[in-house]
Design a protein around this motif. Sequence first.
Motif, PDB file in Angstrom:
ATOM      1  N   SER A 164      13.870  65.812 -58.880  1.00 49.11           N
ATOM      2  CA  SER A 164      13.508  64.363 -58.558  1.00 49.11           C
ATOM      3  C   SER A 164      14.769  63.712 -57.537  1.00 49.11           C
ATOM      4  N   LEU A 165      15.776  64.180 -57.963  1.00 52.45           N
ATOM      5  CA  LEU A 165      17.118  63.576 -57.499  1.00 52.45           C
ATOM      6  C   LEU A 165      17.111  64.160 -56.055  1.00 52.45           C
ATOM      7  N   SER A 166      17.280  65.715 -55.957  1.00 51.24           N
ATOM      8  CA  SER A 166      17.427  66.300 -54.930  1.00 51.24           C
ATOM      9  C   SER A 166      15.962  65.814 -53.770  1.00 51.24           C
ATOM     10  N   ALA A 167      14.982  65.841 -54.378  1.00 47.43           N
ATOM     11  CA  ALA A 167      13.714  65.584 -53.849  1.00 47.43           C
ATOM     12  C   ALA A 167      13.694  64.273 -52.851  1.00 47.43           C
ATOM     13  N   ASN A 168      14.324  63.441 -53.455  1.00 51.70           N
ATOM     14  CA  ASN A 168      14.728  61.918 -52.952  1.00 51.70           C
ATOM     15  C   ASN A 168      15.480  61.828 -51.774  1.00 51.70           C
ATOM     16  N   VAL A 169      16.200  62.935 -51.425  1.00 54.15           N
ATOM     17  CA  VAL A 169      17.113  63.045 -50.335  1.00 54.15           C
ATOM     18  C   VAL A 169      16.464  63.724 -49.084  1.00 54.15           C
ATOM     19  N   GLN A 170      16.602  63.089 -48.089  1.00 53.98           N
ATOM     20  CA  GLN A 170      16.022  63.454 -46.854  1.00 53.98           C
ATOM     21  C   GLN A 170      17.139  63.262 -45.670  1.00 53.98           C
ATOM     22  N   ARG A 171      17.333  64.342 -44.884  1.00 55.95           N
ATOM     23  CA  ARG A 171      18.277  64.254 -43.730  1.00 55.95           C
ATOM     24  C   ARG A 171      19.451  63.548 -44.339  1.00 55.95           C
ATOM     25  N   ASN A 172      19.882  63.934 -45.205  1.00 59.80           N
ATOM     26  CA  ASN A 172      21.234  63.672 -46.022  1.00 59.80           C
ATOM     27  C   ASN A 172      21.191  62.030 -46.210  1.00 59.80           C
ATOM     28  N   CYS A 173      20.302  61.608 -46.716  1.00 60.73           N
ATOM     29  CA  CYS A 173      20.139  60.133 -47.011  1.00 60.73           C
ATOM     30  C   CYS A 173      19.067  59.851 -48.216  1.00 60.73           C
ATOM     31  N   TRP A 174      19.437  59.064 -49.091  1.00 61.76           N
ATOM     32  CA  TRP A 174      18.874  58.662 -50.254  1.00 61.76           C
ATOM     33  C   TRP A 174      17.620  57.806 -49.598  1.00 61.76           C
ATOM     34  N   GLN A 175      16.499  58.061 -49.972  1.00 62.86           N
ATOM     35  CA  GLN A 175      15.256  57.489 -49.553  1.00 62.86           C
ATOM     36  C   GLN A 175      14.781  56.166 -50.280  1.00 62.86           C
ATOM     37  N   SER A 176      15.213  55.896 -51.476  1.00 65.35           N
ATOM     38  CA  SER A 176      14.897  54.932 -52.246  1.00 65.35           C
ATOM     39  C   SER A 176      15.861  53.687 -51.944  1.00 65.35           C
ATOM     40  N   ARG A 177      15.933  53.235 -51.112  1.00 65.05           N
ATOM     41  CA  ARG A 177      16.876  52.257 -50.345  1.00 65.05           C
ATOM     42  C   ARG A 177      16.235  51.411 -49.383  1.00 65.05           C
ATOM     43  N   GLU A 178      16.580  49.986 -49.704  1.00 65.16           N
ATOM     44  CA  GLU A 178      16.081  48.948 -48.596  1.00 65.16           C
ATOM     45  C   GLU A 178      17.152  48.419 -47.919  1.00 65.16           C
ATOM     46  N   VAL A 179      17.302  48.438 -46.433  1.00 62.78           N
ATOM     47  CA  VAL A 179      18.184  47.837 -45.744  1.00 62.78           C
ATOM     48  C   VAL A 179      17.828  46.254 -45.565  1.00 62.78           C
ATOM     49  N   VAL A 180      18.654  45.456 -46.129  1.00 61.40           N
ATOM     50  CA  VAL A 180      18.201  44.061 -46.212  1.00 61.40           C
ATOM     51  C   VAL A 180      18.946  43.210 -45.168  1.00 61.40           C
ATOM     52  N   ASP A 181      19.877  43.685 -44.447  1.00 65.01           N
ATOM     53  CA  ASP A 181      20.885  42.769 -43.519  1.00 65.01           C
ATOM     54  C   ASP A 181      21.647  43.531 -42.731  1.00 65.01           C
ATOM     55  N   SER A 182      21.977  43.022 -41.753  1.00 61.94           N
ATOM     56  CA  SER A 182      22.964  43.972 -40.782  1.00 61.94           C
ATOM     57  C   SER A 182      24.325  43.395 -40.958  1.00 61.94           C
ATOM     58  N   LEU A 183      25.528  44.194 -40.892  1.00 61.27           N
ATOM     59  CA  LEU A 183      26.852  43.621 -40.705  1.00 61.27           C
ATOM     60  C   LEU A 183      27.467  44.043 -39.290  1.00 61.27           C
ATOM     61  N   GLY A 184      26.593  44.414 -38.290  1.00 62.79           N
ATOM     62  CA  GLY A 184      27.000  44.616 -36.957  1.00 62.79           C
ATOM     63  C   GLY A 184      26.550  45.909 -36.672  1.00 62.79           C
ATOM     64  N   GLU A 185      26.580  46.225 -35.337  1.00 58.43           N
ATOM     65  CA  GLU A 185      26.005  47.513 -34.825  1.00 58.43           C
ATOM     66  C   GLU A 185      27.286  48.526 -35.329  1.00 58.43           C
ATOM     67  N   SER A 186      26.777  49.862 -35.607  1.00 57.85           N
ATOM     68  CA  SER A 186      27.536  50.767 -36.089  1.00 57.85           C
ATOM     69  C   SER A 186      28.772  50.973 -34.937  1.00 57.85           C
ATOM     70  N   ASP A 187      28.390  51.146 -33.684  1.00 58.49           N
ATOM     71  CA  ASP A 187      29.154  51.538 -32.498  1.00 58.49           C
ATOM     72  C   ASP A 187      30.168  50.343 -32.252  1.00 58.49           C
ATOM     73  N   SER A 188      29.751  49.358 -32.451  1.00 55.10           N
ATOM     74  CA  SER A 188      30.979  48.177 -32.436  1.00 55.10           C
ATOM     75  C   SER A 188      31.813  47.837 -33.502  1.00 55.10           C
ATOM     76  N   LEU A 189      31.239  48.283 -34.862  1.00 53.55           N
ATOM     77  CA  LEU A 189      32.202  48.422 -35.908  1.00 53.55           C
ATOM     78  C   LEU A 189      33.179  49.598 -35.726  1.00 53.55           C
ATOM     79  N   LYS A 190      32.878  50.583 -35.011  1.00 53.70           N
ATOM     80  CA  LYS A 190      33.815  51.701 -34.778  1.00 53.70           C
ATOM     81  C   LYS A 190      35.034  51.295 -33.983  1.00 53.70           C
ATOM     82  N   THR A 191      34.763  50.376 -33.192  1.00 53.10           N
ATOM     83  CA  THR A 191      35.958  50.047 -32.150  1.00 53.10           C
ATOM     84  C   THR A 191      36.761  49.335 -33.092  1.00 53.10           C
TER      85      THR A 191
END
Length: 258
Positions: A164-191
Amino acid sequence: MLLAALAIQSCKETKKEKETVVEEETTEVKADKDGFVQIFDGETLEGWEGDPTYWSVQDGSLVGQVTPETLLENNTFIVWQGGQPSDFELKLEFKIADSGNSGINYRSDKIDTIPHALRGYQADIDGKIRYTGQNYEEKKRATLAYRGEKVIINTQDNPDEPGSLSANVQRNCWQSREVVDSLGESDSLKTKIKHEDWNEVHLVINGNHLQHYVNGILMSDVTDEDAVNRKDAGHLGVQVHVGPPMKVEYRNIRIKEL
């Protein structure tokens, strides 16, 4: 008289030696004004365990380096031997080559079948700044939070089923997760992250709340509610990754237990 004098002198020397030892021990554990203790002396690998083929000290930095002659078959770590921290803050500086791939593992397990390998939470670092700042779980649940995300990790369905652990990883990302807020755009933070220059990482790891800062900016924020797979304590180490020749440098490594 001579024996008495020698005995007195010996006592004085013993006392002096004890005072020196106490002074040295005090220096080793002395915290700075913010409560952080240095865990890398900038001169030796004392207190760290890793493969000397890949790890050395150069110009005051802990250096991980892969050459064309020493290409890796598995990611390799140098692991701090000072304990298995639970709740803590960690501060350090890193500089990584453009081709580099590294990370700071914490609350991690050692893998018995692979020398100098860790499994667990990782503050990801790479030279092209694609992943730096994200929360990646090495050899386990994969990406927990991309740069710029505030995330709650949930327990996957049927966690006791085989695979079940490996089955819940897709495209190198854990699927049982919820994005609840943004800290900023990734490309903007990259700068805000310097390319092939020194950057400061600050990890705030408290309970199931895991925050990764780079140069004073919160890059990822994870609340791990997955009681089945999360870890509450474990090893601390830094990585060199399988891939092309690379170099990563770490310095000023400090920890404060909470």
